[in-house]
Scaffold this motif. Structure first.
Motif, short mmCIF file in Angstrom:
data_model
loop_
_atom_site.label_atom_id
_atom_site.label_comp_id
_atom_site.label_asym_id
_atom_site.label_seq_id
_atom_site.Cartn_x
_atom_site.Cartn_y
_atom_site.Cartn_z
N GLY A 1 -6.51 23.45 -7.62
CA GLY A 1 -5.51 23.57 -6.56
C GLY A 1 -4.78 24.90 -6.54
O GLY A 1 -3.84 25.09 -5.77
N THR A 2 -5.19 25.83 -7.37
CA THR A 2 -4.51 27.13 -7.35
C THR A 2 -5.53 28.20 -7.70
O THR A 2 -6.71 28.04 -7.46
CB THR A 2 -3.29 27.12 -8.30
OG1 THR A 2 -2.62 28.36 -8.21
CG2 THR A 2 -3.71 26.85 -9.74
N ARG A 3 -5.06 29.32 -8.27
CA ARG A 3 -6.00 30.37 -8.60
C ARG A 3 -5.83 30.78 -10.06
O ARG A 3 -4.75 30.66 -10.62
CB ARG A 3 -5.81 31.54 -7.63
CG ARG A 3 -5.21 32.78 -8.19
CD ARG A 3 -5.05 33.78 -7.08
NE ARG A 3 -5.64 35.04 -7.48
CZ ARG A 3 -5.90 36.04 -6.65
NH1 ARG A 3 -5.64 35.92 -5.36
NH2 ARG A 3 -6.41 37.15 -7.08
N LYS B 1 -3.27 22.46 -16.12
CA LYS B 1 -3.36 23.92 -16.24
C LYS B 1 -3.02 24.38 -17.65
O LYS B 1 -3.68 25.28 -18.19
CB LYS B 1 -2.44 24.58 -15.20
CG LYS B 1 -2.97 24.41 -13.78
CD LYS B 1 -2.09 25.06 -12.75
CE LYS B 1 -0.87 24.21 -12.51
NZ LYS B 1 0.05 24.80 -11.53
N ASN C 1 -3.51 33.86 -16.16
CA ASN C 1 -2.49 33.39 -15.23
C ASN C 1 -3.07 32.31 -14.35
O ASN C 1 -3.99 32.53 -13.58
CB ASN C 1 -2.00 34.56 -14.36
CG ASN C 1 -0.92 34.12 -13.38
OD1 ASN C 1 -0.44 32.98 -13.44
ND2 ASN C 1 -0.56 35.01 -12.47
N GLY D 1 -2.11 30.38 -11.49
CA GLY D 1 -1.23 30.13 -10.35
C GLY D 1 0.24 30.46 -10.59
O GLY D 1 1.11 29.84 -9.98
N SER E 1 2.40 29.60 -12.45
CA SER E 1 3.26 28.62 -13.10
C SER E 1 2.82 28.35 -14.53
O SER E 1 3.59 27.81 -15.32
CB SER E 1 3.30 27.32 -12.29
OG SER E 1 2.00 26.78 -12.22
N ILE F 1 1.02 30.40 -17.72
CA ILE F 1 0.53 31.70 -18.20
C ILE F 1 0.28 31.61 -19.70
O ILE F 1 1.09 31.05 -20.43
CB ILE F 1 1.57 32.80 -17.88
CG1 ILE F 1 1.66 33.01 -16.37
CG2 ILE F 1 1.22 34.11 -18.59
CD1 ILE F 1 2.83 33.87 -15.94
N ILE G 1 -1.05 40.85 -10.74
CA ILE G 1 -2.21 41.15 -11.59
C ILE G 1 -2.69 42.58 -11.32
O ILE G 1 -3.06 43.32 -12.22
CB ILE G 1 -3.34 40.12 -11.32
CG1 ILE G 1 -2.91 38.73 -11.77
CG2 ILE G 1 -4.64 40.55 -12.00
CD1 ILE G 1 -2.70 38.56 -13.26
N VAL H 1 4.86 37.94 -12.17
CA VAL H 1 3.82 36.94 -11.93
C VAL H 1 4.27 35.51 -12.18
O VAL H 1 3.53 34.59 -11.86
CB VAL H 1 2.55 37.18 -12.79
CG1 VAL H 1 1.86 38.46 -12.40
CG2 VAL H 1 2.88 37.16 -14.26
N ALA H 2 5.45 35.32 -12.78
CA ALA H 2 5.80 33.95 -13.13
C ALA H 2 6.63 33.30 -12.03
O ALA H 2 7.41 33.96 -11.36
CB ALA H 2 6.56 33.94 -14.45
N GLY H 3 6.42 32.01 -11.86
CA GLY H 3 7.20 31.26 -10.87
C GLY H 3 6.62 29.88 -10.72
O GLY H 3 5.55 29.59 -11.25
N PRO H 4 7.33 29.01 -10.00
CA PRO H 4 6.78 27.68 -9.76
C PRO H 4 5.47 27.79 -8.97
O PRO H 4 5.21 28.80 -8.33
CB PRO H 4 7.85 26.99 -8.92
CG PRO H 4 9.06 27.83 -9.05
CD PRO H 4 8.61 29.22 -9.33
N SER H 5 4.71 26.75 -9.00
CA SER H 5 3.33 26.72 -8.48
C SER H 5 3.05 27.65 -7.32
O SER H 5 3.73 27.65 -6.31
CB SER H 5 2.98 25.31 -8.00
OG SER H 5 3.51 24.36 -8.86
N TRP H 6 2.03 28.42 -7.50
CA TRP H 6 1.60 29.38 -6.50
C TRP H 6 0.57 28.70 -5.61
O TRP H 6 -0.30 27.98 -6.08
CB TRP H 6 0.98 30.57 -7.22
CG TRP H 6 0.52 31.68 -6.36
CD1 TRP H 6 1.25 32.76 -5.98
CD2 TRP H 6 -0.77 31.85 -5.81
NE1 TRP H 6 0.50 33.58 -5.21
CE2 TRP H 6 -0.74 33.05 -5.08
CE3 TRP H 6 -1.94 31.10 -5.84
CZ2 TRP H 6 -1.85 33.52 -4.39
CZ3 TRP H 6 -3.05 31.57 -5.15
CH2 TRP H 6 -2.99 32.77 -4.44
N ARG H 7 0.69 28.92 -4.32
CA ARG H 7 -0.29 28.35 -3.39
C ARG H 7 -1.20 29.44 -2.89
O ARG H 7 -0.71 30.51 -2.51
CB ARG H 7 0.43 27.71 -2.20
CG ARG H 7 1.24 26.50 -2.58
CD ARG H 7 0.41 25.25 -2.44
NE ARG H 7 0.77 24.32 -3.51
CZ ARG H 7 0.21 23.12 -3.67
NH1 ARG H 7 -0.74 22.73 -2.85
NH2 ARG H 7 0.57 22.34 -4.64
N PRO H 8 -2.49 29.22 -2.85
CA PRO H 8 -3.38 30.27 -2.36
C PRO H 8 -3.04 30.65 -0.92
O PRO H 8 -2.66 29.80 -0.13
CB PRO H 8 -4.77 29.62 -2.41
CG PRO H 8 -4.62 28.39 -3.21
CD PRO H 8 -3.20 27.98 -3.16
#
Lengths: 275, 448
Positions: free
Chosen positions: A24-26, A137, A159, A161, A163, A165, B335, B352-359
């Motif tokens: 669901g993410t990358r 994850k 990494n 997504g 959230s 790492i 990145i 790069v850090a944070g709550p869930s990333w959406r494509p």
């Protein structure tokens, strides 16, 4: 559309691989490796691993093992693979240690029966669905890191997504891997910095585009507000468990949970209130 | 380069020059010594330290040809601390007078042979019609002058070879105006291409479009061929030698080789005003491994502007814009920052850090920038020269070389190859057949 690509930057021995739309993410991997061929070989292994975990744990994927369980386990006990079994046992332990706040059933994990001898799972309630969104994850990062360490990689950054790492060693020109936490409600604002070295970070909270995705298992309601929790520790799965849990806790619960984890993990916790 | 630098550059040529020199120094540094600079050997003499060595010295420079491009160089020379314009030469009096007004201390000449006799001149900058390049370059070298000549090299392949042979023998410095070799965004982009950022180079598309008759006003009819020399075969090889040279040079730079053959067509489609050279050209150059450069130029539609696209199996580099794109997806911004840090041997925090990333779901391709931010872009519309395209830097490097005598490898070779290719293109059009690279013009530098 191909969802996997990589690049090798020979002048700095840097390999970057990316999988889009996984869990669901990358996923992004940056690692220092002696040459392209070695990088590709290692990367191919990681891609296979990540895909197989997606097949195991992604409940939005039609053919995953967890989808099969979600469909069948309320009618009869379903036998599960060894790996999924281990994961279910771990999740049960974390459920207990977090006073029920970490709950992959999203409602009532006590209604999930795990039969140790047959390694089967049975849902005593028909409306139960298992969801590894707050765990997979971190679990994946642990497995990917293990592969990288096995390949003698000493500097890597994974990494999942943003959230989740994980890292090995340090940035080639730094004493750690330094990441900043962005305010999802105001991307120009940095909430804080986290320095990582041979460990992992998990960040939980709402985002403007995704404000209803964490359910409080006791109330059944979505967590609201703009609190963001960050946990950094050596085990990425535990980081996931705690960052989700600390989003839900009262301060009393929190101190009990801290005690419960005292012998399991050393971790740093940070909490931000985004505006 | 920071925004402040860019603003500063507009005001001060010396700053432009120093910014390239610092960039060159950094190239050496990032490669851990000379490793990376060896891929751009013509830049090795251009570090800030080397410039400091010639402090207070001046190259005594003559400008041969004071038309639009000569005047462009004149303005730049006036701002270069290590250059002094001592002579101006043109056989068209109005242009000579205009240049003399800008630089009253310089001696003026109408006969370049006379000018070359002067012992006061260290270096000659030639910006004259193409048919004059060969005699003027050869005579200037023979007179013991360092020479900077505008591209293309010469009007015919024989003349190019003659210049090349003279270059092998001379102890003087010889430059040709291939300014992309001194343009930071090209240098960086080519190094990215060679390090595999866009994968294998599988094709190239170069084009230059304008909507203009390419004429200069003629005060009286007998001056037509003198002033509009670009339009007649006796003095010009048309759009190929005036525009395509730069772009074919860049193609070769990307491929690290030279095409074996060319096919194509050319016509006068729109500007049927008595000119002889084509106003519309489409050519295909083929490299030994099958990779092709398609070259298109048209001067009655400017929609597509000017560009050089290097097509790789993983991405595309838009050289003139300093932008690149990946075929499938771009690295997430944080990145990309991390990758650039490691490439540049620096360390800092990445966001790069944070709550869930959406494509991202948008199918729109967003560019990545070669220089880390949007570069100034040459629209290709100016008939004289563009800002910040490497021309000033190259001229400054030449003046420095005229003091030190230090040659710059590859510039003559690059100009030689691309000029021969331009002339081959015109031959393919005239003869309506495929033209192979003629054996008698192959030089040791050439790899097919």
């Amino acid at each position: 559309m191909t969802t996997i690509y990589y690049n090798y930057y020979a002048s700095s021995s840097l390999f970057h691989g990316s999988i889009l739309n996984i869990m669901g993410t990358r996923l992004d991997l940056v690692m220092i490796v002696e040459n392209l061929a070695a990088g590709v070989r290692i990367w191919d292994g990681l891609v296979a691993e990540a895909k197989s975990l997606d097949e195991l744990l992604n409940r939005f994927s039609a053919n995953s093992e967890i989808t099969k369980i979600n469909h069948q386990a309320s009618q009869q006990p379903v036998a599960v693979s060894d790996e999924l079994w281990e994961i279910l046992i771990d999740c049960k332990l974390y459920h207990k240690l977090t006073l029920g706040l970490f709950d992959i059933s999203l409602r009532n994990f006590d209604k999930v029966e795990l039969h140790t001898e047959q390694k089967t799972v049975f849902f005593k309630n028909s409306d139960i669905n298992l969801d590894f969104g707050g765990f997979a994850k971190g679990y994946a990062i642990e497995k990917l890191k293990a592969r990288l360490l096995n390949e003698k990689i000493t500097q890597a950054f994974i990494n999942f997504g943003n959230s989740s790492i994980g890292c090995i060693g340090t940035h080639p020109y730094g004493e750690n891997w330094s990441v900043s936490v962005e305010n999802p409600f105001n991307p120009t604002q940095i909430l804080g910095e986290v320095f990582l070295k041979d460990n992992c970070l998990s960040v939980s909270g709402n985002t403007p585009a995704n404000s209803k995705h964490i359910i409080h298992p006791e109330t059944g309601k979505y967590v609201e507000g703009k609190k963001i929790t960050c946990i950094s520790t050596t085990n990425a799965a535990i980081a996931e468990v705690l960052s989700t849990t600390f989003l839900l806790t009262t301060s009393q619960e929190k101190s009990v949970i801290r005690e419960n984890f005292a012998n399991i993990a050393v971790y740093d916790e940070k909490e931000y209130y985004a505006q | 380069m920071t925004k402040r630098n860019i603003m500063h550059n507009k005001n001060s040529n010396a700053e432009v020059d120093l910014s390239l020199r610092q960039f060159i120094k950094n190239l050496g540094y990032t490669a851990g010594g000379l490793a990376l600079l060896t891929t751009v050997p013509w830049l090795q003499s251009c570090t800030p330290e080397k410039l400091a060595e010639i402090k207070n010295q001046k190259a005594r420079v003559a400008i041969l040809g004071t038309g639009s491009r000569g005047t462009y160089h004149l303005h730049n020379l006036l701002k270069i601390p290590h250059a002094q314009i001592v002579a101006l030469c043109d056989n068209y009096q109005p242009n000579l007078n205009a240049a003399a007004a800008l630089c009253p201390t310089a001696k003026t000449y109408t006969n370049y042979h006379k000018m070359l006799e002067s012992k006061e001149i260290d270096a000659v900058i030639i910006s004259t019609p193409l048919n004059w390049h060969a005699p003027m370059v050869l005579d200037s070298l023979a007179a013991g002058k360092h020479v900077f000549c505008e591209k293309s090299m010469a009007l015919t392949m024989d003349e190019c070879k003659e210049i090349y042979d003279a270059y092998l023998k001379t102890d003087k410095v010889l430059y040709f105006g291939m300014q992309r070799l001194y343009d930071k965004k090209y240098i960086k982009a080519l190094q990215m291409i060679h390090s595999g950022v866009i994968g294998d180079v599988v094709g190239m598309r170069c084009h230059w479009f304008r909507n203009h008759d390419w004429r200069r006003p003629v005060p009286s009819p007998e001056l037509e061929r003198h002033i509009n020399w670009r339009l007649y075969w006796e003095s010009s090889a048309g759009l190929m030698t005036e525009l395509a040279t730069h772009q074919l040079e860049v193609s070769n730079w990307a491929m690290k080789s030279v095409p074996e053959s060319v096919m194509g067509m050319g016509d006068i489609v729109y500007w049927k005003d008595g000119r002889e050279v084509y106003d519309s050209i489409s050519l295909v150059y083929r490299y030994k491994n099958g990779v092709k450069t398609t070259y298109e130029t048209l001067i009655s539609n400017k929609f597509n502007g000017m560009g050089e696209q290097i097509l790789g199996h993983k991405g595309t580099m838009e050289l003139a814009k300093g932008e690149y794109f990946f075929e499938e997806a771009k690295p997430a911004p944080g990145i990309m920052q991390l990758i650039n840090q490691v490439e540049e041997k620096v360390f800092s925090t990445i966001p790069v850090a944070g709550p869930s990333w959406r494509p991202e779901v948008s199918g729109e391709k967003k560019p990545l920038y070669v220089m880390g931010e949007k570069s100034s872009v040459n629209s290709g519309l100016s008939m004289i020269g563009a800002e910040d395209d490497g021309s000033e830097e190259m001229l400054s490097a030449f003046c420095q070389a005229s003091i030190t005598g230090e040659k710059a490898p590859n510039i003559v070779e690059e100009c030689y190859c691309s000029t021969i290719l331009c002339l081959m293109g015109n031959e393919a059009i005239k003869q309506q057949r495929k033209i192979d690279f003629p054996e008698k013009y192959i030089i040791p530098y050439i790899k097919f």
